[in-house]
Design an enzyme around this catalytic site. Structure first.
Site: not given
Length: 1220
Positions: A475, A477, A797
């Site tokens: 990912d 972020t 997440d």
């Protein structure tokens, strides 16, 4: 039409009228009544609540809690509630007692054989033939000193004593391992927290501290830790498949279905609930209790009996068990973990679904190697016994022509028992029982150390699998970036501000829209708190993007909290919460005049397409045409994105009072025709250490890909800053839509050949959904483009990242930003959400591989020499130069200690300078084979020279051809001592497996290694000097000791000689320990794999499984493997982990069924699966819109049906650190 605001007004008095229950009076509702209420469903539950309590606020009153303020937090009150309603804890199954572990260790086949042989030997040693018959019976005790004849029992007793030592060491290993696992388990439980309201403050408390009467805040991604009743909800949808088996998400609302159950996942929305049942009284706890009670019986029953038992159970329980079988998540819920969890239906589950994950690379190679060694050992031991027996029979009855006398029978049997013991000794030596122990120790040691490197390993084997990783899909972020977001640019009133404008520069009405829109259309759980330390940065709590917008208001000198106080969360009329499909959030407010206003925020290109107007420089709304939108994209959004900024558009729409009220459940009709207020650019800086970490990955042969929901220009800019992309390189950056178009055929089906054309060059996948991430991971893993199958690691997440995390070889969940669902689906949790921690995991994984190889190099040298010496010595001299007791010392102690010494070498940066080993690279390389054979040659020359010429060199009596109960000889003691010392010095050589010359490099960094080498040397001195008859040793002189040490040290010099010979010149050397190829495994063996490897044991008995196929089948021995049977291993479900060496972490408590979720992803069918949504089509409008939203625009139905058979960690280090 009532709305939530009315509810809050109607019951605003509740919080004031309720006092905390500090007196001794009873609560107005009993535990039994609450349990009965939570067993009802939807309309039945609603009717019961209305008839008995009026509404949920009536229940709050009886529980003496406030729906707004929660419990006061008074310790006396909390204790009383725990006493009445129980703790939020499910007691784990009792650990096995030490005596049970001892009994288990005694079940080892080889030990049983040795015990029987020792007992027979012991019994027969007391028999003396009648005087005068000695000569007729052959040389039994001729040449013995006076009295020595009576000590024949010592050898049998010594073997028995050795077996006792082995059993105690094994049992102690099991016991300490279990203790360690439980410690890790309790650590996880302590770190698992949930948000509740106490004393009017929103706080996070450990899950175990939640009690009945608490007001808990639930949000997207949570795993519910207790049963409760909804007080207020926004578009709340729950995945209850873990309890009911029903894969459709269930919409929760005050007027339809307000019951929330522990162990279920929040898939969308948010809300508050009053806790009504915890621990063993919750719905999941009740199931755990039932399973726990029947667990032991069920283990003993076969499948048929189990089926009958299940049929007899009442409907509700049958339903729940079915749910568990389908989903597996029920038993794995992290907040309430228990070992009973996965026992009941595990076998049914595994038969229903074949494992999705292959065995780990290392496990496959070790299994095959173990089989080969086991077969070779069995063959050698059988030949040894046959030769000894034939030689004795032919020599005694044929050559010497002795008659068979009845009174001599016990003497002959003693000989045969002695031969049998020698044969078992050869077998004991041949099978490297230290290997599974080395694997366990190496993984356990690594896992412990990885915690310090911010890797919380939930599945042991994931650690080793990371060493083979060839691709990482990360990912953006929070992993590559710092996840501290701030608004740095804005487009407001038709001006592009390169920094945050002054409030005076913005027309008052636009500022008002901005302030209200951001304040109410961000989750109320997102907030900015003062810094913890003076001079520090303010703390961002909740969604980081929303915190950036709230910070933007503070920069504009406006306070969002004032707006929230004026419009509390209960007053919001309708909320369309953010999810990965919508990529936006909208909130509806009802005005006093009956009109409505909706505020929307989301990805700029998505919201702008829904805007028909824009607020102009003077604050008035003007028409917003497609060409105006294109202008903004080119002049504002693309320049922002190229600087790596995330762009968010803010908009609103009014619904006048006179017009018919819209159909709120039809989101597409509501969130359209918007007026654009502003576009903001949010900066999330790249973590300073990430570019260097990515460079290390690339140098180590690992391809890093970024998978993000951000726009492609932002993603490309960040990827370039990180070093994933370099100027001038011919790599692909695709958006999710483009990716899907390229990989699907005309029918919309995904084709592997199409994916194979894309993934090798793909570096950035932007605007991607969790489905795209899963498709990419699956495509890379299933690809046959490269020779080696790719080993893929993935970070995630979000709740919907679960499928990708499970499909990947190693799934990393974010410890800080990750949802409970993502953590539950992962193998490793990054406690700092930092990409550099993944690089550390790669280092540790490669180190595990190297540690096993080091141990193998050492172990196989010992085995080759010992087997050849025992075999040839037995065949030539009718006796093994190395006695059974001595071999048990070499085998047990040196194997165990050597595995500890070599498996705890710390990793170095040099591990990242070579490419991944790959799935087909053998465990034993040609260099290692050169070392093994080279050292074995030296040791055999030394041992045979001592054996056949040692008595002349040292001028001592020969130990060859000694009678049955002869006293220990100096000759054979020197052979034994030299053999052990050669192994001791060769342990130092074994520290290097890639041909390095300096074998002492870094030796003092490993205190364990130095301690073990010195400790083994001290014990050897004691055995030789004081071991006497039990160890078949005779005291040695200083000179004899110096010669033994000199010959032992010779292995170091010989090692230097071997390393000078180029491996490339030795064409005859073969590698060993290749992984098992699929075609090599017969079908019945595959079935056996499903049986053995997918069971709970997968997790816990990883070591045993290693050897299942080979050694168990040929009933040979593996004593230390039983050490892996710690109770934790028993009956645990397999954590999600890959099937790999042993799941350290897998207590059932930590586990999650790893099977791959069945997702109606678009790659399985052309159209999305909308049958479920039709079944759940939106009901007629109800007064409280806040609780009834249905996302009718896009139905992302994710069935979390996890097949029990995939690997899953239930959880012990299912596993480990952050709040799982």
């Amino acid at each position: 039409m009532g709305d939530m605001a009315n509810n809050s007004v109607a019951y605003s008095g509740v919080k004031n009228s309720l006092k905390e229950a500090n007196h001794d009076g009873d609560f107005g509702i009993t535990l039994t009544e609450l349990r009965a209420l939570m067993e009802l469903r939807s309309t039945d539950a609603l009717r019961k609540i209305q008839e008995s309590y009026g509404d949920v606020y009536g229940i709050c009153t009886k529980l003496k809690t406030s729906p707004n303020e929660g419990l006061s937090g008074n310790p006396a009150d909390l204790e009383r509630r725990e006493a009445v309603f129980g703790k939020n804890f499910i007691p784990p199954k009792k650990p096995k007692t030490f005596l049970q572990l001892v009994w288990e260790a005694l079940q080892d086949v080889t030990l049983i054989i040795l015990e029987i042989a020792a007992i027979v030997s012991l019994g027969l040693s007391f028999y003396q033939p009648p005087e005068g018959d000695n000569a007729l019976c052959g040389e039994v005790s001729v040449g013995e000193e006076e009295g020595e004849g009576e000590t024949g029992w010592i050898e049998g007793a010594a073997i028995l004593l050795s077996v006792v030592c082995v059993v105690l060491v094994t049992a102690f290993n099991d016991w300490s391992k279990e203790k360690q696992f439980r410690g890790l388990q309790s650590r996880i439980e302590q770190e698992q927290k949930f948000t509740v309201i106490r004393g009017g403050q929103v706080i996070q408390i450990p899950v175990a501290d939640i009690t009945v009467g608490d007001i808990a805040q639930v949000k997207y991604g949570d795993l519910l830790p207790a049963d409760g009743i909804l007080i207020q909800g926004n578009d709340l949808k729950i995945d209850e498949s873990s309890l009911t088996g029903e894969s459709d998400h269930v919409k929760k609302s005050l007027d339809k279905d307000p019951l929330l159950l522990s162990g279920t996942h929040v898939m969308e929305g948010s809300g508050r609930m009053v806790v009504t049942a915890v621990g063993v009284n919750s719905q999941t706890g009740i199931i755990f209790t039932l399973l726990g009670a029947g667990g032991e019986e069920e283990e003993k029953k076969d499948e048929k009996k189990k089926e009958k038992k299940n049929k007899k159970q009442d409907g509700a329980i049958e339903n729940r068990n079915k749910a568990k079988a389908q989903d597996g998540a029920a038993m794995e819920m992290q907040p309430l973990k228990s070992e009973e969890g996965g026992d009941g239906d595990e076998k049914d589950k595994k038969k229903a679904n074949l494992p999705k994950k292959e065995k780990s690379v290392l496990q496959g190679k070790l299994t095959k190697l173990a089989v080969q060694i086991g077969k070779a050992g069995l063959l050698m031991s059988a030949i040894t016994v046959i030769i000894l027996v034939l030689y004795f029979v032919i020599d005694t009855f044929w050559v010497q022509k002795r008659p068979w006398l009845a009174e001599c029978t016990p003497i002959y049997i003693q000989y045969f028992v002695k031969f049998f013991i020698i044969g078992v000794t050869v077998l004991v030596v041949a099978v490297p029982e230290g290997l599974p122990l080395a694997v366990t120790i190496s993984l356990a040691y690594s896992v412990k150390k990885m915690m310090k490197d911010n890797n919380l390993v939930r599945h042991l084997d994931a650690c080793e699998t990371m060493g083979n990783a060839t691709a990482i899909c990360s990912d953006k972020t929070g992993t590559l970036t710092m996840n501290r977001m701030t608004v740095v640019q804005a487009y407001i009133n038709e001006k592009h501000y390169k920094k945050v404008p002054e409030p005076e520069a913005i027309p008052p009405n636009i500022l008002s829209y901005l302030v209200t829109g951001i304040s109410v259309n961000c989750a109320y759980t997102s907030k900015i708190l003062p810094p913890e330390k003076e001079g520090g940065l303010p703390r961002h709590v909740g969604n980081k993007t929303e915190c950036a917008l709230l910070g933007f208001l503070l920069d504009l000198k406006r306070d969002y909290q004032d707006v929230r106080n004026e419009i509390p969360e209960e007053a919001l009329y309708k909320v369309y919460t953010f999810n990965s499909v919508r990529k936006s959030m909208s909130t509806v407010l009802k005005n006093s005049d009956g009109s409505f206003r909706i505020f929307s925020k989301g990805a700029s290109e998505i919201i702008l397409k829904k805007c028909f107007k824009i607020l102009s420089a003077n604050g008035e709304a003007k028409v917003f045409r497609p060409r105006d939108r294109d202008d903004i994209v080119k002049t504002v959004i693309e320049p922002m994105a190229s600087e790596g900024l995330r762009t968010i558009c803010l908009a609103f729409r009014d619904f006048p009072a006179g017009e018919p009220e819209p159909e709120w459940d039809n989101e597409n009709d509501v969130v359209t025709g918007l007026t654009c207020i502003a576009v903001v650019g949010i900066e999330d800086p790249v973590r300073p250490e990430v570019p260097e970490a990515i460079k290390k990955c690339q140098r180590a042969g690992i391809t890093v890909r970024m998978v993000t929901g951000d726009n492609i220009n932002t993603a490309r800019a960040i990827a370039t800053k990180c070093g994933i992309l370099h100027p001038g390189e011919d790599f692909l950056c695709l958006e999710g839509k483009d990716f899907n178009r390229r990989i699907r055929n005309e029918k919309g089906e995904i084709e592997q050949e199409r994916i194979d054309k894309i993934w090798p060059k793909l570096r950035v996948l932007a605007r991607s959904s969790p489905t795209d991430k899963h498709t990419l991971v699956k495509g890379i893993i299933d690809s046959t483009v490269s020779e080696q199958r790719q080993v893929v690691a993935v970070t995630g997440d979000g709740t919907n990242d679960g499928p990708a995390l499970k499909k990947a070889d190693v799934g990393f969940a974010m410890g800080i930003a990750g949802t409970d669902v993502a953590k539950e689906a992962s193998d490793i949790i990054l406690t700092d959400d930092n990409f550099t921690s993944i690089v550390k995991a790669v280092m540790w994984g490669r180190n595990v591989y190297d540690s096993i190889s080091k141990f193998l190099q050492f172990q196989l040298t010992v085995n080759v020499v010992a087997v050849i010496v025992a075999f040839t010595g037995a065949c030539i001299t009718q006796d093994s130069p190395l006695k059974a007791v001595q071999m048990l010392w070499v085998n047990l102690i040196m194997d165990t200690l050597a595995s500890l010494a070599l498996a705890t070498e710390p990793p170095t940066e040099s591990l990242l300078l070579r490419k991944p080993y790959g799935r087909n690279k053998p465990l034993i390389s040609r260099t290692m084979m050169k070392n093994i054979l080279g050292h074995a040659f030296y040791q055999l020359v030394v041992v045979f020279t001592l054996l056949f010429a040692g008595e002349k060199f040292f001028d001592i009596d020969s130990g060859r051809n000694a009678p049955l109960h002869a006293p220990p000889s100096e000759h054979y003691t020197i052979v034994f001592n030299t053999f052990v010392l050669m192994q001791l010095f060769n342990e130092i050589n074994a520290r290097k497996i890639h041909g390095e010359r300096n074998v002492f490099e870094g030796i003092f960094n490993n205190a364990i290694f130095c301690t073990i080498v010195l400790g083994t040397f001290v014990v050897q001195i004691i055995i030789v000097q004081f071991g006497g008859k039990p160890f078949s040793c005779s005291e040695l002189s200083i000179e004899q000791w110096l010669w033994s040490i000199f010959l032992g040290m010779g292995t170091l010099l010989w090692g230097q000689l071997i390393s000078t010979i180029p491996t490339s010149r030795l064409k005859f050397l073969k590698e060993a320990g290749h992984g098992t190829q699929k075609e090599e495994i017969p079908e019945e063996e595959l079935a056996e794999d499903v049986e053995e490897i997918d069971h709970a044991e997968r997790e816990l008995r990883r070591g045993q499984i290693l050897w299942f196929r080979g050694l168990n089948r040929i009933q040979t021995q593996i004593r230390v493997v039983n050490a892996f049977r710690s109770s934790l291993y028993e009956g645990l479900e397999k954590p999600e982990s890959r099937s790999s060496i042993h799941n350290f972490m897998t207590h059932p408590e930590f586990r999650i069924e790893d099977s791959e979720p069945h997702i109606p992803l678009i790659d399985d069918t052309d159209a999305e699966d909308d049958a479920p949504t039709k079944r759940n089509s939106s009901p007629p409008p109800s007064p409280n819109k806040n609780n009834n939203a249905v996302d009718s625009g896009i139905h992302l139905t994710i069935e979390m049906n996890k097949s029990a058979t995939s690997s899953s960690p239930g959880s012990p280090l299912h596993s480990l650190e952050t709040s799982l």
